[in-house]
Design an enzyme around this catalytic site. Structure first.
Site, PDB file in Angstrom:
ATOM      1  N   SER A 108     -10.565  -4.147   2.104  1.00  0.00           N
ATOM      2  CA  SER A 108     -10.397  -3.268   0.951  1.00  0.00           C
ATOM      3  C   SER A 108      -9.844  -1.937   1.429  1.00  0.00           C
ATOM      4  O   SER A 108     -10.300  -1.409   2.459  1.00  0.00           O
ATOM      5  CB  SER A 108     -11.728  -3.066   0.230  1.00  0.00           C
ATOM      6  OG  SER A 108     -11.582  -2.182  -0.868  1.00  0.00           O
ATOM      7  N   HIS A 122      -4.582   1.283  -4.244  1.00  0.00           N
ATOM      8  CA  HIS A 122      -5.767   0.491  -3.901  1.00  0.00           C
ATOM      9  C   HIS A 122      -5.342  -0.956  -3.732  1.00  0.00           C
ATOM     10  O   HIS A 122      -4.459  -1.447  -4.440  1.00  0.00           O
ATOM     11  CB  HIS A 122      -6.809   0.600  -5.017  1.00  0.00           C
ATOM     12  CG  HIS A 122      -7.804  -0.525  -5.023  1.00  0.00           C
ATOM     13  ND1 HIS A 122      -7.699  -1.618  -5.858  1.00  0.00           N
ATOM     14  CD2 HIS A 122      -8.914  -0.738  -4.266  1.00  0.00           C
ATOM     15  CE1 HIS A 122      -8.716  -2.437  -5.629  1.00  0.00           C
ATOM     16  NE2 HIS A 122      -9.453  -1.943  -4.672  1.00  0.00           N
ATOM     17  N   VAL A 125      -8.444  -7.917  -0.769  1.00  0.00           N
ATOM     18  CA  VAL A 125      -8.431  -9.379  -0.787  1.00  0.00           C
ATOM     19  C   VAL A 125      -9.785  -9.828  -0.253  1.00  0.00           C
ATOM     20  O   VAL A 125     -10.298  -9.255   0.706  1.00  0.00           O
ATOM     21  CB  VAL A 125      -7.274  -9.968   0.053  1.00  0.00           C
ATOM     22  CG1 VAL A 125      -5.957  -9.827  -0.674  1.00  0.00           C
ATOM     23  CG2 VAL A 125      -7.189  -9.321   1.432  1.00  0.00           C
ATOM     24  N   HIS A 161       6.311  -3.426  -9.320  1.00  0.00           N
ATOM     25  CA  HIS A 161       6.056  -4.659 -10.067  1.00  0.00           C
ATOM     26  C   HIS A 161       6.992  -5.788  -9.641  1.00  0.00           C
ATOM     27  O   HIS A 161       6.594  -6.958  -9.695  1.00  0.00           O
ATOM     28  CB  HIS A 161       6.142  -4.386 -11.566  1.00  0.00           C
ATOM     29  CG  HIS A 161       4.888  -3.786 -12.117  1.00  0.00           C
ATOM     30  ND1 HIS A 161       3.811  -4.543 -12.495  1.00  0.00           N
ATOM     31  CD2 HIS A 161       4.531  -2.479 -12.309  1.00  0.00           C
ATOM     32  CE1 HIS A 161       2.832  -3.743 -12.913  1.00  0.00           C
ATOM     33  NE2 HIS A 161       3.250  -2.491 -12.806  1.00  0.00           N
ATOM     34  N   GLY A 275     -25.098  -2.517   0.854  1.00  0.00           N
ATOM     35  CA  GLY A 275     -23.974  -2.331   1.765  1.00  0.00           C
ATOM     36  C   GLY A 275     -23.946  -0.927   2.336  1.00  0.00           C
ATOM     37  O   GLY A 275     -24.702  -0.036   1.921  1.00  0.00           O
ATOM     38  N   ARG A 276     -23.075  -0.727   3.281  1.00  0.00           N
ATOM     39  CA  ARG A 276     -22.998   0.571   3.957  1.00  0.00           C
ATOM     40  C   ARG A 276     -22.367   1.603   3.017  1.00  0.00           C
ATOM     41  O   ARG A 276     -21.192   1.509   2.660  1.00  0.00           O
ATOM     42  CB  ARG A 276     -22.165   0.448   5.226  1.00  0.00           C
ATOM     43  CG  ARG A 276     -22.130   1.715   6.068  1.00  0.00           C
ATOM     44  CD  ARG A 276     -21.472   1.423   7.403  1.00  0.00           C
ATOM     45  NE  ARG A 276     -21.514   2.581   8.266  1.00  0.00           N
ATOM     46  CZ  ARG A 276     -20.521   3.469   8.370  1.00  0.00           C
ATOM     47  NH1 ARG A 276     -19.438   3.317   7.626  1.00  0.00           N
ATOM     48  NH2 ARG A 276     -20.617   4.486   9.203  1.00  0.00           N
TER      49      ARG A 276
END
Length: 318
Positions: A108, A122, A125, A161, A275-276
């Protein structure tokens, strides 16, 4: 898409492990390649690497953060975590998954440029698998990328796009339009009644193509990120700007913060699953501002952003 469809590789532990290893190898290579490419856009700057362990289960990740002249903050995270039970954000719409152990792998990234004429971006996957002893695992892929300009250029939006369309080429004529629409709907700030940016691709729950084809599509999306973003960075990073443009950039960054904290399911999953925190909130801009009931003057570039660009539309129609 049907999450329950399985494939033979998931019916025994050895093949599941091989599948996970192949995904992890791709994701680590993707993280490294993106970081190397972004460093080339800096005159003097490099990513700082921060490895971490997932305290509530197993696994962990590696966060890479760069703070430079081109990118005020660029963060590219890899994670592979395992847990004994899914958080509420993951089972709210799938209560049958409650109580299952899980594995989640992903890359990410969020990039907040310094120059207001370079868009924020941003991408992520990911692969997710929920398991219960004696049952076929439930698995799926997800991800996408989206662009959030402050001072948009139409040619940049169209090129973005076109690149998204190319990522979907070969997977079905309808895929780009479907995932572009999904992106427009997901990255919408309901309490502001405006889109976060000019969109891109978003997909989740992908498994009805089978593992190999679904994984191939994930790789296509991941591999198309740089070809969509770097040309925009290179074209705009030297554009002159002043205090007014910088102030508007910080104001619009406030919208980004609102979406991430109020709407985004990924942020909610990360925080709820233990999570962290530093890695999860790395997506926040280093600086942002809010101004009470501010409205741009009609006819200005600031007004054009919301009046024209933050309205979902077919950017490839021309």
């Amino acid at each position: 898409m049907q999450r329950e469809l399985g494939f033979r590789a998931m019916h025994n532990e050895r093949n599941r492990s091989r599948a996970i290893e192949s995904i992890q190898a791709y994701l680590l290579g993707l993280q490294g390649g993106i970081c190397t490419a972004l460093e080339r856009e800096e005159a003097d700057g490099a990513f700082v690497e921060d490895a971490w362990h997932y305290e509530r289960g197993g696994g962990g990740g590696c966060s890479r953060v760069l703070c430079g002249e081109t990118f005020e903050r660029a963060g590219v995270n890899f994670s592979h975590v395992r847990g004994g039970g899914l958080p509420t954000s993951a089972t709210l719409h799938r209560p049958e998954l409650a109580g299952r152990a899980f594995q989640a792998l992903g890359v990410s990234l969020v990039i907040h440029p310094r120059n207001p004429f370079v868009p924020t971006v941003h991408a992520n996957v990911r692969f997710f698998m929920a398991e219960r002893e004696g049952e076929v695992p439930v698995w799926w892929f997800g991800g996408g990328f989206d662009l959030t300009p402050i001072y948009p250029f139409e040619e940049d939006v169209v090129a973005w796009h076109r690149n998204a369309y190319a990522a979907c080429a070969g997977f079905g004529e309808e895929v780009y339009l479907r995932l572009k629409k999904w992106c427009d709907e997901y990255y919408f700030i309901e309490h502001r009644q405006e889109a976060r940016g000019v969109g891109g691709l978003f997909f989740d729950d992908l498994n009805d193509w089978g593992f190999e084809r679904s994984f191939e599509f994930l790789r296509s999306v991941g591999d198309h990120f740089l070809s969509g973003y770097l040309p925009i960075v290179q074209a705009r990073k030297s554009t002159p700007y002043g205090e007014a443009e910088r102030e508007f950039q910080l104001y619009r960054r406030g919208r980004y913060v609102e979406f991430n904290l109020v709407v985004d399911r990924g942020t909610q999953f990360g925080l709820q699953s233990g999570g962290r925190t530093e890695s999860i909130l790395m997506s926040m801009p280093p600086l942002a501002r809010w101004q009470y009931n501010w409205q741009p003057e009609a006819g200005t570039p600031e007004h054009e952003l919301t009046a024209r660009y933050l309205r979902p539309q077919d950017w490839l129609a021309a």
